[in-house]
Motif scaffolding. Sequence first.
Motif, PDB file in Angstrom:
ATOM      1  N   UNK A  21      -2.098 -11.575  -8.127  1.00 25.37           N
ATOM      2  CA  UNK A  21      -2.330 -11.591  -6.679  1.00 25.37           C
ATOM      3  C   UNK A  21      -1.250 -10.794  -5.951  1.00 25.37           C
ATOM      4  N   UNK A  23       1.017  -8.728  -7.145  1.00 23.34           N
ATOM      5  CA  UNK A  23       1.190  -7.318  -7.508  1.00 23.34           C
ATOM      6  C   UNK A  23       0.031  -6.469  -7.010  1.00 23.34           C
ATOM      7  N   UNK A  24      -1.175  -7.067  -6.970  1.00 24.11           N
ATOM      8  CA  UNK A  24      -2.306  -6.262  -6.497  1.00 24.11           C
ATOM      9  C   UNK A  24      -2.154  -5.955  -4.999  1.00 24.11           C
ATOM     10  N   UNK A  25      -1.568  -6.903  -4.250  1.00 22.05           N
ATOM     11  CA  UNK A  25      -1.363  -6.634  -2.823  1.00 22.05           C
ATOM     12  C   UNK A  25      -0.388  -5.466  -2.655  1.00 22.05           C
ATOM     13  N   UNK A  26       0.682  -5.527  -3.438  1.00 26.12           N
ATOM     14  CA  UNK A  26       1.661  -4.438  -3.425  1.00 26.12           C
ATOM     15  C   UNK A  26       0.967  -3.110  -3.776  1.00 26.12           C
ATOM     16  N   UNK A  27       0.134  -3.145  -4.824  1.00 26.19           N
ATOM     17  CA  UNK A  27      -0.582  -1.937  -5.246  1.00 26.19           C
ATOM     18  C   UNK A  27      -1.508  -1.419  -4.156  1.00 26.19           C
ATOM     19  N   UNK A  28      -2.223  -2.334  -3.488  1.00 24.51           N
ATOM     20  CA  UNK A  28      -3.116  -1.932  -2.395  1.00 24.51           C
ATOM     21  C   UNK A  28      -2.340  -1.156  -1.333  1.00 24.51           C
ATOM     22  N   UNK A  29      -1.180  -1.705  -0.960  1.00 20.36           N
ATOM     23  CA  UNK A  29      -0.398  -1.075   0.104  1.00 20.36           C
ATOM     24  C   UNK A  29       0.093   0.308  -0.322  1.00 20.36           C
ATOM     25  N   UNK A  30       0.582   0.367  -1.601  1.00 19.41           N
ATOM     26  CA  UNK A  30       1.085   1.653  -2.085  1.00 19.41           C
ATOM     27  C   UNK A  30      -0.028   2.697  -2.113  1.00 19.41           C
ATOM     28  N   UNK A  31      -1.204   2.268  -2.582  1.00 17.12           N
ATOM     29  CA  UNK A  31      -2.320   3.217  -2.689  1.00 17.12           C
ATOM     30  C   UNK A  31      -2.708   3.736  -1.300  1.00 17.12           C
ATOM     31  N   UNK A  32      -2.839   2.822  -0.372  1.00 16.58           N
ATOM     32  CA  UNK A  32      -3.248   3.242   0.950  1.00 16.58           C
ATOM     33  C   UNK A  32      -2.186   4.135   1.594  1.00 16.58           C
ATOM     34  N   UNK A  34      -0.254   6.203   0.069  1.00 18.60           N
ATOM     35  CA  UNK A  34      -0.325   7.565  -0.489  1.00 18.60           C
ATOM     36  C   UNK A  34      -1.505   8.327   0.088  1.00 18.60           C
ATOM     37  N   UNK A  51       2.856  -2.716   7.963  1.00 18.59           N
ATOM     38  CA  UNK A  51       2.018  -3.596   7.146  1.00 18.59           C
ATOM     39  C   UNK A  51       2.845  -4.367   6.121  1.00 18.59           C
ATOM     40  N   UNK A  55       2.744  -8.338   5.804  1.00 21.52           N
ATOM     41  CA  UNK A  55       2.446  -9.090   4.576  1.00 21.52           C
ATOM     42  C   UNK A  55       3.607 -10.028   4.238  1.00 21.52           C
TER      43      UNK A  55
ATOM     44  N   UNK B  70      -1.367   6.120  -8.584  1.00 23.12           N
ATOM     45  CA  UNK B  70      -1.617   6.029  -7.148  1.00 23.12           C
ATOM     46  C   UNK B  70      -1.220   4.658  -6.611  1.00 23.12           C
ATOM     47  N   UNK B  71      -1.379   3.626  -7.482  1.00 25.71           N
ATOM     48  CA  UNK B  71      -1.052   2.254  -7.082  1.00 25.71           C
ATOM     49  C   UNK B  71       0.300   1.837  -7.630  1.00 25.71           C
ATOM     50  N   UNK B  74       0.280  -0.861 -10.328  1.00 29.34           N
ATOM     51  CA  UNK B  74      -0.027  -2.277 -10.071  1.00 29.34           C
ATOM     52  C   UNK B  74      -1.525  -2.548 -10.298  1.00 29.34           C
ATOM     53  N   UNK B  75      -1.865  -3.770 -10.679  1.00 26.77           N
ATOM     54  CA  UNK B  75      -3.284  -4.080 -10.917  1.00 26.77           C
ATOM     55  C   UNK B  75      -4.068  -4.091  -9.595  1.00 26.77           C
TER      56      UNK B  75
END
Lengths: 908, 111
Positions: A21, A23-32, A34, A51, A55, B70-71, B74-75
């Motif tokens: 949960x 780490x995926x939030x962190x990943x979402x933010x990083x992806x967006x 970029x 953001x 969070x 890109x992420x 992260x998963x």
Amino acid sequence: MATPPPLLSALLRLVLSDDVTGRSIHGDLDQEFRQRARRDPVAAARWYRREALSVAGHTMARAVSPAARRRRHLVSRNGSKARKGDPMLQVFLRELRYAVRTLARSPRFTLVAAFTLALGIGATSSIFSAVNGVLLRPLPYPHAERIVGLWHGAPDLGYEQFGISPGIFYHYQTENQVYEAMGLFAPTQETLTEDAAAERVQAIATTRGLFDVLGIAPLMGRTFTPDETDEGGPMVVVISHALWQRRFGGDREILGRSLRVDGTPREIIGVMPRGFDFGGANREAELWLPLRMNLETSPPGSFSFQGIARLRPGVTPEGAVAQEEALLQRIREQYADSEAFINFLDAGGFHPISHTLQEEMVGDMQRPLWILLGTVGFVLLIACANVANLFLVRAEGRQREMAVRAAMGAGRGKLASHFLVESFVLAGVGGAAGLAVAWWGLPLLLRMAPPELPRLDQISMDGRVLGFTLAVTVLAALFFGAVPILRFRIPKLLGVLRYAGRGTTEGRERHHLRNVLVVGQTALAMVLLVGSGLLVKSFWEIRRIDPGFETADLLTFGIMLPEADYPGPLETAAFHTELLDRLGALPGVRSVGAVSSLPLAQSASGTAHDIEGIPTAEGELPPMFWYKYATPGYFETMGIAVETGRVFRRSDHEGDYGNILVSQALAERIWPDQDPMGHRIRTTGDTAEVGWNTIVGVVESTRDHGLREDPIEVLYYPMVGPRVEEDYATRQLTYAIRVQNPTQLVSQVRDVVGEMDPNLPLAAIQTMDEVVSDSIVRLTFTALALGLASFMALILGAVGLYGVLSYVVNQRTQEIGVRMALGAQAGQVQGMVVASGAKLALIGLVLGMAGAGGLTRLLQGLLFGTQPLDPVTFGGMSVILLGVGLLASYLPARRAATVDPVSSMRAE
Amino acid sequence: MRRKGYLGEFEQLVLLAALRLKEEAFGPGIAAELEERAGRRVSRGALYGTLDRLEKKGFLNWTEDVGGPERSGQPMRLFQVTKEGLAALRASREAVRKLEAGLEELLGETR
């Protein structure tokens, strides 16, 4: 690929749980981030900041809200995924609330401790802001570390460092392989007229290369083209941001307009951005003029220019010097027929010198700043020791509470974490208050700071200062939080419960830690006292030096006559003569005079001279003397005594030409056993008979280059020389007026000058006393700051000693009661307590002396007429420290002596 | 204490967005959908809080997917609306429809 802001990324990692949960939030933010960064990196970073904080905020709010806890509790009972990582946070938050509540319960302790810390942390942060702005922050130029100044030295002639000549610069520029760009410049002063009031401004005459070296483009317009800096090039000018704002109101249509500089119209071709500053004479420069000089054919021996260059990547300043040395060999061959130049190179031990721009700008302020930072570091340590002591005292009082907690199963770690959290809360409050102290204190500090302190405008509280303050706060918290932890061991605590707090005198070991702290504080305070004592003594010694003139009741100001309005020596002399007359007629003015360079404020020029009857030996250089121009009345006004002969009178520049005066120092060197009167002197290279000048008087020597420097060998010329029309015209003179209340005369002086020429501005209006204080401002500043710091150290140290002794007296009330019941006299009890305080102070004093002996050597460059181990200072400061120590011991001792045996025993 | 089955307005919007996105419903996608279709700018803190809550109520669940560079490696969580979620949405809609009956003129004609 773009990287999200690292600090916020770290914050997210810290706050979010380490499961899918989080780490995926962190990943979402990083992806967006970029995806957004591809369109607009700046907006993306702003978005990420917003953001990520949102969070983090939501996550933390959910973690602490009671509803969330209850919910989690239910969920985990229902068998859903249990969240990990929270228990630690829970424990921390619980400890935090507990610590805040405990501290709030003893507000006096909390206030004193937080106040002490705030002072220590605030002082440290303020000084660090200065160190950061002046020494650590990079210069605002791309790859500033590659910018170097081009200097030379001729140590055998007594010239440690001087600039570069256009001839040498030309060869360096055309033949070197180490520099990417090079600039040659010379500071000048110009008068602006037209439109607004006349104004004197600092200017730089330069080649185009200066701007290439610094790598700064103009805000508007352009800098010089190569033909503009050539001999006879067009009259153009680049102006500073400040001048543009002040004189033209920031007019956007400024380019192409004309500006009268020293009477000549010049076209404005560019405006430099704000803060274009590379130290030295350039600090206040408002105009840049093209040098308009043919470098190739200019003389190799005129070193009144400065050079600046940008190293190619990978070249060190040392490498550049090596190449310059090689080039100098070739230059030597080129000028083989110029005897004087070759002599100068050979006799002087001539060699190139290179400093980075940062070193150059910071110069000799580096050491005082680090010393100050060290000093306030000491004050902070003393403050921490005080707080640690308070903590210890308080911890003693809470032994039972701790014991109960231990008995109920709290481990040592748990108790330790309690103390640590408490010290962190306290340090946090102290640190925040310290930041406020620094915030208010910094402007005060800056007002006190020497105006020549470079990069003053760079001093502010930035991220690095905040980070530093945070680090200092954490270290302080660890320091005084660790002390009570060391003191408590669980078996001992259980013992406390067993004996139910029966009052006995503590054993030696229990006092030990507190005594160590007090001794340490005293030692640190002693080091600071000695340091500031030495500086104050140096200050005294310097003020006692006779500068060679009377400093009181003197008003000084500069006047510069533009060449366009006053073309020749006769016009300038006529103006000065009339102005002297008019000023002399002002009410209250006792005398008035003027000189081309005022001692301690401006540097005279120097050149080689031939002396009649004393030929220069083969291979030797003619003697170098400073020279100045002076008017009648100058020596009387300044109080410079006449040793022999006479001073100037009006006839010396009105027909009776060719008379000069020399300083006592010059006369003593050249004619040690002879009367210098009537001897003749001429500038080296001048072969005309009319070039000879006759000495008609010897005057007292003045210390032009600083109170701590030797008096100079100087030659005084009258305003007009024997060649009358062709001679140098004394356009720039500094006036001195002897009058009772110098500052009250300023407006009348302005009126007088304005009547004669409304376009003439007055420059540098100062009393001579101000000139003298300005010349030693670095010492004054350091002495004042160190004095302030050691005063704080002394007070904090005394408070520490007082605190410990008061506590001991409290603890020993019953024992003292028993002693007194058994017949001890009040005096004896008092003596006992004072003696125990004096013992601590003495040990600290001895340790502090040893420390000071090692550390005062760092002050060497700042001291004057005082040795780093000056026994008077060491002795005097010992007396002060002991006196304060005894006073701090006396107060609790008096309380001990008034203990009433009966009531103290009844309290049991 | 919250009653099970109750859906807040924002929760409804989030569920609807997740439904529209089918297999592609991950955090940023849902946020974009809400912004584009419903004109709602939503802070990520509030969004993940709501997703969390919906998951706990049993209206959403998620499957894990691996993330690329890109992420930052992260998963990724891909959300699906559960049967319960769908039912809750229907119930809310039904309730609104019943309450709206007879108020068409006042509220303006719906599409």
